[in-house]
Motif scaffolding. Structure first.
Motif, PDB file in Angstrom:
ATOM      1  N   GLU A   1      -4.604  -4.580  -3.828  1.00 22.70           N
ATOM      2  CA  GLU A   1      -5.325  -5.831  -4.123  1.00 22.70           C
ATOM      3  C   GLU A   1      -5.523  -6.050  -5.616  1.00 22.70           C
ATOM      4  OE1 GLU A   1      -8.403  -2.607  -3.192  1.00 22.70           O
ATOM      5  OE2 GLU A   1      -6.467  -3.293  -2.408  1.00 22.70           O
ATOM      6  N   ASN A   2      -5.445  -4.954  -6.401  1.00 23.31           N
ATOM      7  CA  ASN A   2      -5.593  -5.108  -7.855  1.00 23.31           C
ATOM      8  C   ASN A   2      -4.436  -5.873  -8.485  1.00 23.31           C
ATOM      9  OD1 ASN A   2      -8.012  -3.757  -7.861  1.00 23.31           O
ATOM     10  ND2 ASN A   2      -7.114  -1.762  -8.383  1.00 23.31           N
TER      11      ASN A   2
ATOM     12  N   SER B   1       0.815  -1.221   0.000  1.00 26.29           N
ATOM     13  CA  SER B   1       0.000   0.000   0.000  1.00 26.29           C
ATOM     14  C   SER B   1       0.850   1.272   0.000  1.00 26.29           C
ATOM     15  CB  SER B   1      -0.940   0.002   1.214  1.00 26.29           C
ATOM     16  OG  SER B   1      -0.181  -0.026   2.419  1.00 26.29           O
TER      17      SER B   1
ATOM     18  N   LYS C   1      -2.400   2.823  -4.400  1.00 26.85           N
ATOM     19  CA  LYS C   1      -3.602   3.034  -3.596  1.00 26.85           C
ATOM     20  C   LYS C   1      -4.401   1.746  -3.408  1.00 26.85           C
ATOM     21  CE  LYS C   1      -4.206   7.916  -4.789  1.00 26.85           C
ATOM     22  NZ  LYS C   1      -5.094   8.922  -5.428  1.00 26.85           N
ATOM     23  N   ARG C   2      -4.424   0.876  -4.411  1.00 23.56           N
ATOM     24  CA  ARG C   2      -5.228  -0.348  -4.329  1.00 23.56           C
ATOM     25  C   ARG C   2      -4.343  -1.551  -4.644  1.00 23.56           C
ATOM     26  NH1 ARG C   2     -10.608   0.585  -4.155  1.00 23.56           N
ATOM     27  NH2 ARG C   2     -11.075  -1.474  -4.977  1.00 23.56           N
TER      28      ARG C   2
END
Length: 714
Positions: free
Chosen positions: A646-647, A639, A643-644
């Motif tokens: 998990e993508n 992180s 920002k994301r």
């Protein structure tokens, strides 16, 4: 009966036609006979006329001969008259000049000499060699008299102005700043300058300009205007006195002495030329720039000196390199401080001479390679100069890479003012060779560090490769290199050395002069980066062995625990991953580290999905623990970089979704997948629960890995 009448009519028509044919034949014969008679009459008339004409010609031939002789005599007399008129005109102009000089009317004498010079120009194509000789001798005679007189007067005025100005402008007491009483002096200066300017045409006609050999390929330029020539004379004498022969100031190892002297002379006289001489030229309607004309005259002294000195030090590397350095500094100063145009004859033309230029290339290569040896063997070779300044050190460029690119930039500055594109292209090839040599050296050092691909030195090499590649790609858009690309294209078109596709790419600017080098560097960069990812991935994979063997089938459910915590078996591989990310985040530049962590994340995603998830079965507690480990511990490690995160773990994220669906949703999804295999309802059902990456078969496998299905009997 009707048949009989028809036969009678046919017979009547035949008789009529047969009676008409002889009449037509007779008429034609009669016409032919008449034509023959007319023709015979014409032939008789022609014979008579021919006889009459021949008789007349014989009778008039003596008259024609006499007339031709008289016409020839008239033409010869006309030529003599024209010849005499030219002589008379020349003598008249000559007498006028003499009269003007006797009455001290020098301006009119100079104007008359201009008219005489124009006559000389008109007669240039004439075959009257004696007339031409007389004209040229007369022009030469009066030109010398007028030039000597005007030169003497002009030099006297210049002496009163303390010309030339040896001291800097600030210390000049005379010359530019004169008291009001000098108005008459400057008036005489203007008058004499304009009169000398009138002698320019005749001076060019009579004086053969001094020129350097053709091998220097100097641009064609008009002679220095006569008044400026006279103003240059004392400086030319000083230059030749100090920098020719056995004088102590004529030291071959000190070219900076005469180069600095010329620059100082130009600077000392600039103000006077701009403020006093240029207005005279403008008033006379001349397009000449006084300062540039003065600089051009001094430049010829420098070119002559270089042409004589260079052969003497051509094979002494140190002296030759020093000369080139000084000449380049002189040339840069001349263009920047004194606005000397690159289209005029300059020092770069001398350095472009074949023998000198090849030696320059050789010396440039030699010293560049020596510089590369020293920079790579330096203790600080792999340390960034700006390591303590985070804003400046974004690319984490090691000292050797920055020094190398500075070296290439300096070489570009040294050759960019060469007059010929072919010479620039040869230097460009030298630069490309140096880039390739530097790449090979980096590769050799990299191979020594392959056992520690995550180490500081290996990362520094990778940063160096990336920096050189980025800078070369930026240079491809530079106007100078785009011009060189166009020049190279023209050369290749002439030699038919490229295919139509390659020529099209070059012409459309799709490729650049550094493409080959950039491609090789990019390949090396990706190979090194892949080796780093492989090494880091192996370390993380080794640390995850215990996590693979976790008892996912028998872990307590979330309701049975006071609070969820990280699996103890996950700690080693997460700590290893964290340490490697922090280590490489500090050692690699931003763009390289971004490629590193993204590639590593994608490989970890596939590894965890295949080796941990698909290789085990999960009860409710095991699925919840896996989701906690991934979403609350693994993903947050990335992180800091996006920002994301998990993508970048789509397989793991969606597998956790499937494994943690509540019983009702899982049953419904399983039923839809079984009844709508491959159909839109199946895809819609997966999308509804947040599954977009996994295929339907993968979801069915994951559902079968769940052990917390209700007992529904048969």
């Amino acid at each position: 009966m009707p048949q009989l009448l028809l036969d009678v009519n046919k017979s009547a028509k035949v008789l009529t036609v047969s009676s008409e044919i002889p009449k037509r034949v007779q008429s034609a014969l009669k016409n032919a006979e008449e034509s023959k008679q007319f023709l015979n009459q014409f032939l008789e008339q022609e014979t008579h006329l021919f006889s009459s004409i021949s008789s007349h010609l014989l009778t008039s031939q003596p008259w024609m001969d006499d007339l031709g002789a008289k016409i020839s005599q008239i033409e010869e007399i006309e030529r003599h008259l024209a010849y005499l008129k030219w002589i008379s005109q020349i003598e008249e102009l000559s007498d006028n000049i003499q009269q003007y000089l006797m009455t001290s009317n020098v301006p009119e004498a100079a104007s008359t000499l201009v008219a005489m010079t124009q006559l000389d120009t008109k007669l240039r194509e004439s075959s009257c060699v004696h007339l031409l000789g007389f004209m040229r001798a007369t022009v030469k005679f009066w030109h010398k008299i007028l030039k000597d007189k005007l030169t003497s007067d002009f030099e006297e005025i210049l002496t009163q102005l303390h010309w030339p100005f040896i001291a800097p402008p600030q210390s000049q007491a005379v010359g530019v700043s004169r008291p009001p009483s000098s108005h008459e002096l400057y008036g005489n200066l203007e008058m004499l300058f304009c009169q000398l300017l009138k002698l320019q045409t005749s001076d060019e006609l009579l004086t053969e300009p001094e020129q350097l050999p053709e091998k220097y390929c100097l641009p064609v330029s008009p002679p220095i205007i006569l008044p400026i020539q006279i103003m240059l004379t004392p400086l030319q004498k000083r230059f030749r006195y100090h920098f020719r022969g056995n004088r102590q100031t004529n030291v071959i190892s000190k070219p900076e002495w005469y180069l600095a002297q010329v620059l100082m002379w130009i600077g000392n006289h600039t103000q006077f030329l701009d403020e006093k001489i240029q207005p005279i030229l403008d008033k006379a309607g001349s397009t000449v720039n006084a300062r540039l004309e003065f600089s051009r005259g001094l430049m010829m002294l420098v070119l002559e000196k270089l042409a004589s000195d260079i052969p003497c030090l051509l094979y002494d590397d140190n002296l030759f390199c020093h000369l080139v350095d000084e000449v380049l500094l002189f040339d840069r100063e001349l263009h920047s401080a004194h606005s000397y145009p690159g289209t005029f004859a300059n020092c770069m033309h001398i350095l472009s001479e074949e023998t000198c230029f090849q030696r320059w290339l050789t010396v440039e290569r030699k010293f560049a390679l020596q510089k590369m040896d020293s920079m790579l063997s330096s203790e600080a070779a792999w340390v960034s100069q700006y390591k303590d300044i985070s804003d400046v050190d974004e690319m984490k460029v090691p000292d050797c890479a920055e020094t190398f690119m500075t070296l290439l930039l300096v070489i570009t500055d040294r050759y960019k003012n060469l007059p010929a594109a072919s010479r620039k292209l040869q230097f460009l090839e030298l630069q490309k060779d140096l880039v390739d040599d530097f790449r090979i050296r980096l590769t050799q050092v990299m191979k020594e560090e392959t056992r520690a691909p995550l180490g500081f030195r290996y990362c520094a090499i990778l940063n160096a490769v990336n920096y050189v590649s980025v800078v070369l790609a930026d240079w491809a858009d530079n106007v100078f290199f785009l011009q060189l690309q166009q020049a190279a294209l023209e050369v290749l078109v002439e030699s038919n050395a490229l295919s139509k596709l390659q020529l099209g790419q070059l012409a459309s600017m799709e490729s650049s002069v550094f493409d080959d080098m950039v491609n090789l560097l990019e390949r090396l960069k990706h190979d090194m980066l892949a080796r780093q990812v492989d090494h880091a991935f192996r370390e993380v994979k080794d640390a995850a062995k215990l996590y693979k063997k976790e008892r996912w089938l028998s872990l307590p459910s979330q309701a049975e625990q006071a609070a969820m915590s990280l699996s103890s078996s996950a700690c080693p591989f997460l700590v290893t991953l964290r340490d490697r990310l922090l280590q490489l985040g500090q050692q690699l530049c931003f763009s390289l580290f971004k490629m590193f962590w993204q590639t590593l994340a994608e490989r970890l995603d596939v590894y965890i999905y295949q080796e941990v998830i698909l290789a085990n079965h999960f009860n409710e507690g095991g699925a919840a623990q896996l989701q906690f480990d991934m979403t609350r511990n693994l993903f947050p490690l990335f992180s800091r970089y996006c920002k994301r995160p998990e993508n970048y773990f789509k397989h793991v994220k969606e597998a956790c979704i499937v494994l943690n669906l509540n019983i009702g949703s899982a049953l419904l999804l399983k039923d839809v997948l079984q009844t709508s295999s491959g159909q839109p309802p199946a895809a819609a059902a997966m999308n509804e629960v947040g599954i977009y990456k996994l295929a339907q078969q993968d979801v069915e496998i994951l559902l079968n890995l769940r052990t917390n299905w209700p007992n529904l009997g048969k």
